[in-house]
Motif scaffolding. Structure first.
Motif, PDB file in Angstrom:
ATOM      1  N   THR A   1       0.805  -1.208   0.000  1.00  0.00           N
ATOM      2  CA  THR A   1       0.000   0.000   0.000  1.00  0.00           C
ATOM      3  C   THR A   1       0.848   1.273   0.000  1.00  0.00           C
ATOM      4  O   THR A   1       0.324   2.355  -0.207  1.00  0.00           O
ATOM      5  CB  THR A   1      -0.900   0.021   1.235  1.00  0.00           C
TER       6      THR A   1
ATOM      7  N   TYR B   1       2.111   3.199   2.257  1.00  0.00           N
ATOM      8  CA  TYR B   1       1.614   4.278   3.109  1.00  0.00           C
ATOM      9  C   TYR B   1       2.721   5.261   3.467  1.00  0.00           C
ATOM     10  O   TYR B   1       3.834   4.870   3.800  1.00  0.00           O
ATOM     11  CB  TYR B   1       1.076   3.689   4.419  1.00  0.00           C
TER      12      TYR B   1
ATOM     13  N   TYR C   1      -2.796  10.675   1.776  1.00  0.00           N
ATOM     14  CA  TYR C   1      -2.251   9.612   0.930  1.00  0.00           C
ATOM     15  C   TYR C   1      -3.192   8.422   0.915  1.00  0.00           C
ATOM     16  O   TYR C   1      -3.457   7.831  -0.135  1.00  0.00           O
ATOM     17  CB  TYR C   1      -0.856   9.162   1.420  1.00  0.00           C
ATOM     18  N   GLN C   2      -3.702   8.068   2.109  1.00  0.00           N
ATOM     19  CA  GLN C   2      -4.584   6.898   2.178  1.00  0.00           C
ATOM     20  C   GLN C   2      -5.875   7.139   1.413  1.00  0.00           C
ATOM     21  O   GLN C   2      -6.411   6.223   0.779  1.00  0.00           O
ATOM     22  CB  GLN C   2      -4.864   6.540   3.635  1.00  0.00           C
TER      23      GLN C   2
ATOM     24  N   TRP D   1      -6.709   4.609  -1.618  1.00  0.00           N
ATOM     25  CA  TRP D   1      -7.890   3.734  -1.594  1.00  0.00           C
ATOM     26  C   TRP D   1      -8.975   4.200  -2.533  1.00  0.00           C
ATOM     27  O   TRP D   1      -9.867   3.430  -2.882  1.00  0.00           O
ATOM     28  CB  TRP D   1      -8.408   3.570  -0.162  1.00  0.00           C
TER      29      TRP D   1
ATOM     30  N   HIS E   1     -11.206   1.270   4.580  1.00  0.00           N
ATOM     31  CA  HIS E   1      -9.844   0.759   4.797  1.00  0.00           C
ATOM     32  C   HIS E   1      -9.107   1.604   5.826  1.00  0.00           C
ATOM     33  O   HIS E   1      -7.976   1.313   6.170  1.00  0.00           O
ATOM     34  CB  HIS E   1      -9.050   0.780   3.488  1.00  0.00           C
ATOM     35  N   MET E   2      -9.734   2.705   6.249  1.00  0.00           N
ATOM     36  CA  MET E   2      -9.000   3.725   7.000  1.00  0.00           C
ATOM     37  C   MET E   2      -9.632   4.011   8.356  1.00  0.00           C
ATOM     38  O   MET E   2      -9.450   5.105   8.903  1.00  0.00           O
ATOM     39  CB  MET E   2      -8.975   5.030   6.179  1.00  0.00           C
TER      40      MET E   2
ATOM     41  N   SER F   1      -7.154   5.213  10.831  1.00  0.00           N
ATOM     42  CA  SER F   1      -6.119   6.119  10.324  1.00  0.00           C
ATOM     43  C   SER F   1      -6.168   7.486  10.988  1.00  0.00           C
ATOM     44  O   SER F   1      -5.276   8.293  10.795  1.00  0.00           O
ATOM     45  CB  SER F   1      -6.303   6.319   8.823  1.00  0.00           C
TER      46      SER F   1
END
Lengths: 540, 138
Positions: A139, A141, A240-241, A245, A299-300, A303
């Motif tokens: 990914t 990250y 970024y995430q 995604w 997905h976050m 985060s």
């Protein structure tokens, strides 16, 4: 006529250059298949290496750094070099024009270009591996990927380049589906695999540019420190995430939609029954493609994104369950009171139904914020996405490969061996990944090279079955290749499963270099088993 | 679609004129400070220019409407991306107020600027300290 029948795309024209510069979609599809299988093997070896390391606690075989490289490369290779290009690039390319009654895709040269772009991207990835690997996870990250000393730039460049191959294939398929159908082949008479490729292509051309932007921003951040993601410069690492995604969640559907298409073909043919709920399956494909764009934030959940967006993303995530459920129930109703034959492709399709349902339902667990905060970054997530990606996509890919192998290669593999391998894959897969659900529930974090003694038994079990899984897949591929030996050709008129779509009824196996000797005339729908009798024919 | 549209030279010149005019507008508004509307005005003018180019120079206005649909769809996806991402960045701190605005206010990039609260109003460091939000400030 007899001379004409002997001509097929595999033997005509001859010579290495006729392959490398071919504009024939079937040959390009085979080249994709060849590339995909190589990377599948490479990714598989990395996976088995990791399972070997994890068979017992402690660092037995590889160092922590090597392990970090292994899981990063395993993920990146499997996703970007095998799963995303393999089904649309290989099976899609071979089958789409045949199913539409067309001579080729709309833009044959663009098709060849997209294969070479894929090759260039693959070279970047190979360079990354040779020059020491990359350890960020697939990914990438931030902030780790902007500070890691491993080869982030060549790897992300590779992904950037491969993205263009995806976009061009998607564009080509959309144009082909709109413009190259034979007269009378209306949208609702298209095989469902074509609908699946259409949905996939839409996602490919709309989402893939975003991963390209993301990778460029990451590279610029590393090289120039422009401060998009670095908080010290006013950037936001969570951004970024979001970027990543926004592509990579729709990319999950790039991976699974073609698999749905394959299953929608295999089940009616091997059940000798008209597909139940044709329009439901077709439109659920499009609605999955659309909803897939609205759920990336799930997905976050850990985060640091706002609680408000967590709730929104969690809520929308549940909607994906509706069209997916529609498909599963439609397939089951298609089999109901059908004449189900347990051929190797059908066994794979049945395995898919079991495994994908487990994968999908555990996705509902992870879509719930409260539960996900506990399960995030544990083996529960690892098990979930392997149930979807391997238990779903790769099983469907293997099923499709076995289904269309006699069509594309003109040979029949040993069906007993193929069936036993399918059983081995099914058992090996569950043995490997089911224990990982339990590990995750007990708190085993993902991406660790070692673990506490309390996890040893389940890890050991998982490693043992991963060997069975790897061996079964290896033998099943070898079984397919072994069928290519001399004097094993099928009669060109063979239709071993009794398929009703154009590729089975109107052309030879393997097909003519121009697909059809004359433009096919549509006589019935793709699944009219209630109206027309198409007997399976199987002769050598 | 079947007949090829030929755009008269006059239209091209008019469009070019409009583009030059809008460029001048961009420059002109940059001399005024509209606060948080700065970005909205700048992007608004830029979007207008891009639309004119796409409609006239790239013939989307006369093309098959499918092409226009595709183009608008791509803008729609961009819209989805930006709006939904704003649901995150605009609502941080709903439960834990300390995560609301820590990144930008503590970035070294902003060291030269006066310390502000979440609404952009200047605050002096002592009152911020009393709220216990300023422990990391150096």
């Amino acid at each position: 006529m007899a001379e004409n029948q002997k001509q097929n795309y595999l033997t005509h024209p001859k010579g290495i250059m006729s392959w490398l510069l071919t504009l024939d979609h079937k040959r390009i599809g085979l080249m994709y298949l060849f590339g995909g299988i190589i990377f599948f093997f490479l990714g598989g070896v990395l996976a088995l290496g990791m399972r070997l390391e994890l068979a017992a606690p402690g660092n037995d075989f590889v160092s922590n750094d090597t392990y970090n490289n292994m899981y990063t490369l395993h993920g990146a290779i499997m996703i970007f070099l095998f799963i995303i290009p393999a089904i649309p690039g290989a099976l899609g390319n071979i089958l789409l024009p045949l199913m539409l009654g067309a001579k080729d895709v709309a833009f044959p040269r663009l098709n060849l270009a997209s294969f070479y772009i894929y090759t260039i991207g693959a070279l970047f990835v190979m360079y990354t591996i040779i020059s020491g690997g990359v350890d960020t996870g697939w990914t990438f990250y931030t902030p780790y990927s902007t500070t890691s000393t491993s080869n982030v730039i060549p790897m992300t460049m590779g992904i950037f380049v491969i993205g263009f191959s995806s976009i061009l294939t998607g564009l080509n398929f959309i144009a082909t589906i709109h413009k190259m159908r034979i007269p009378g082949l209306t949208w609702y008479k298209l095989p469902l695999f074509v609908w699946a490729l259409y949905g996939t292509s839409l996602v490919q051309i709309t989402a893939t540019p975003v991963i390209a932007i993301t990778m460029v921003l990451l590279i610029l951040e590393r090289l120039l420190g422009i401060g998009i993601f670095d908080p010290a410069l006013g950037g936001d690492p969570v951004l970024y995430q979001h970027f990543f995604w926004f592509y990579s969640h729709p990319a999950v559907y790039i991976m699974i939609l073609p698999a749905f298409g394959i299953i929608s073909e295999i089940i009616p043919v091997h059940s000798r029954k008209k597909v139940w709920g044709y329009k439901f399956i077709a439109f659920s494909t499009l609605s999955i493609a659309f909803i897939g764009f609205l759920v990336w934030g799930h997905h976050m959940f850990t985060s640091g994104q706002s609680v408000f967006s967590q709730i929104v993303f969690s809520f929308i995530t549940y909607f994906v369950g509706i069209p997916t459920g529609v498909k599963i129930f439609s397939w089951m109703l298609t089999m109901y009171k059908g004449q189900v034959s347990f051929t190797p492709p059908m066994l794979y399709a049945l395995s898919f139904l079991f495994l994908f349902t487990i994968g999908g339902l555990t996705g509902i667990f992870l879509g719930a914020v409260a539960l996900d905060i506990h399960l995030h970054d544990t083996y529960f997530v690892v098990a979930h996405f392997h149930y979807v990606m391997q238990g779903g996509t790769i099983i469907a890919f293997l099923g499709g490969l076995h289904h269309w192998w006699p069509k594309s290669m003109g040979t029949m593999y040993n069906q007993t061996v193929a069936s036993i391998c399918c059983l081995g894959v099914f058992l090996g897969f569950n043995g490997t990944f089911f224990p990982q659900f339990l590990l995750g529930l007990r708190g085993m974090p993902r991406r660790y090279a070692t673990y506490d003694q309390q996890f040893a038994e389940l890890h050991n079990y998982s490693s043992f079955w991963s060997g069975i899984l790897g061996l079964s897949i290896f033998i099943s591929i070898m079984n397919l290749l072994w069928s290519l030996r001399k004097n094993n050709k099928l009669d060109p008129g063979t239709n071993p499963w009794g398929g009703m779509t154009l590729e089975w009824t109107h052309t030879t196996s393997p097909p003519h270099p121009h697909n059809f000797e004359e433009e096919p005339v549509l006589e019935h729908g793709p699944y009219d088993y209630d109206k027309v009798i198409v007997e399976p024919t199987f002769k050598k | 679609m079947s007949e090829h549209h030929i755009t008269p030279l006059k239209t091209y010149l008019a469009v070019a004129g409009t583009l030059f005019f809008l460029t001048a507008v961009t420059v002109w508004v940059s001399y005024f400070d509209f606060g948080s509307f700065n970005i909205i005005i700048a992007m608004g003018v830029a979007t207008m220019k891009a639309s004119i180019v796409a409609l006239f120079f790239m013939h989307l206005l006369w093309d098959d409407k499918k092409n226009l649909t595709m183009f608008v769809m791509s803008l729609m996806f961009l819209g989805i991306f930006i709006t939904v991402t704003l649901l995150d960045t605009g609502f941080r701190g709903g439960v834990n107020s300390e995560v609301e605005y820590p990144i930008n206010n503590r970035a070294t990039f902003y060291d030269s600027l006066p310390l502000t609260d979440t609404h952009g109003h200047p605050v002096d460091e002592h009152s911020a300290d009393q709220h216990g939000e300023d422990e990391d400030h150096h």
